[in-house]
Design an enzyme around this catalytic site. Structure first.
Site, PDB file in Angstrom:
ATOM      1  N   LYS A 173      39.255  39.276  40.847  1.00  0.00           N
ATOM      2  CA  LYS A 173      40.666  39.670  40.858  1.00  0.00           C
ATOM      3  C   LYS A 173      40.808  41.153  41.198  1.00  0.00           C
ATOM      4  O   LYS A 173      41.665  41.528  42.012  1.00  0.00           O
ATOM      5  CB  LYS A 173      41.310  39.383  39.499  1.00  0.00           C
ATOM      6  CG  LYS A 173      42.821  39.621  39.488  1.00  0.00           C
ATOM      7  CD  LYS A 173      43.388  39.616  38.085  1.00  0.00           C
ATOM      8  CE  LYS A 173      43.149  40.940  37.398  1.00  0.00           C
ATOM      9  NZ  LYS A 173      43.839  41.064  36.099  1.00  0.00           N
TER      10      LYS A 173
ATOM     11  N   ASP B 157      46.245  36.560  38.661  1.00  0.00           N
ATOM     12  CA  ASP B 157      46.246  36.951  37.251  1.00  0.00           C
ATOM     13  C   ASP B 157      46.924  35.838  36.463  1.00  0.00           C
ATOM     14  O   ASP B 157      47.193  34.758  36.982  1.00  0.00           O
ATOM     15  CB  ASP B 157      46.948  38.292  37.056  1.00  0.00           C
ATOM     16  CG  ASP B 157      48.439  38.225  37.364  1.00  0.00           C
ATOM     17  OD1 ASP B 157      48.920  37.176  37.857  1.00  0.00           O
ATOM     18  OD2 ASP B 157      49.141  39.211  37.104  1.00  0.00           O
TER      19      ASP B 157
END
Length: 250
Positions: free
Chosen positions: A160, A178
């Site tokens: 991420k 997320d």
């Protein structure tokens, strides 16, 4: 006295009961909603959804404050299990004194902890920031690398983090998933998946290229301010007519 005998009234012939017509089963509302939830989005619907996001917010920005690719990388590493607002509060002063890997090493881990002690897991994060700064200087000439694998090799940086940095610092068409993007992808059925990676790959597969630069920001902001975890604001949702969520309130 004569006995009076009463004649019994003749019994009426039993009238056969009419057979009830078999009830026609009507689909329940819940069943309809469940069926709708399984219907994949069409390309036209996906294009319409992101066209609406673009019209409402043509140039979405990430909410983590940063000065350059390095400070963006540090901010994203610090944001794990923390709010952007909380990270920004700590990094405003930090980045005034340490906005490069060398300055961060000169600051040192102990002093760095003092700047970020209001952020959760700050001790581990301070160690990671010092570690990634040292690695950037030792292996990448003090510059943030431009490939996912290289960024992921840095302490505290995962997929991420790499996707956020590649997208925001270098304009790559990456999808950072997320908790907000994961929820939106699954709830709307735009890209359902059991893991963040499944949702990431699903979104990359269906979102048209013309929207990919800003797509993850639109989805993050949508999840953060509209498609809330506990009480989604369906009444003001830009895509409520397209959303497949069975429990939507409009």
């Amino acid at each position: 006295m004569a006995k009076i005998t009463r004649k019994q009234a003749p019994r009426k012939a039993a009238v056969p009961k009419k057979k009830a017509k078999p009830a026609v089963a009507k689909p329940r509302a819940a069943a309809k909603k469940a069926l709708e939830a399984t219907r994949p989005w069409t390309q036209a619907e996906i294009h319409e959804a992101f066209s609406r996001f673009r019209k409402a917010n043509p140039e979405p920005k990430g909410e983590l404050e940063h000065l350059n690719p390095y400070t963006l990388l540090v901010a994203v590493v610090l944001s794990a299990q923390a709010t952007d607002a909380g990270v920004n509060k700590a990094t405003r002063e930090l980045f005034e004194v340490a906005d490069t890997p060398q300055k961060m090493l000169d600051l040192g881990e102990d002093r760095l902890r003092d700047y970020i002690k209001t952020i959760g897991l700050y001790r581990t994060k301070a160690k990671n920031v010092i570690g990634l700064s040292a690695k950037l200087l030792g292996e990448f000439g003090g510059e943030v690398p431009r490939t996912r694998a290289e960024i992921e090799s840095l302490p505290g940086a995962g997929r991420k983090t790499a996707n956020v940095v590649l997208n925001m610092a270098f304009g790559e068409h990456t999808m950072a998933v997320d908790t907000h993007v994961f929820r939106v992808g699954n709830r709307t059925a735009l890209a359902p998946g059991k893991t963040p990676l499944e949702v990431e790959l699903g979104l990359e597969k269906v979102i048209p290229a013309e929207f990919m630069l800003h797509a993850h920001h639109w989805l993050i902001l949508h999840g953060r301010y509209t498609c809330l975890a506990r009480k989604p604001r369906c009444e003001v949702c830009l895509i409520n007519d397209l959303c497949r969520w069975p429990e939507k309130t409009v």
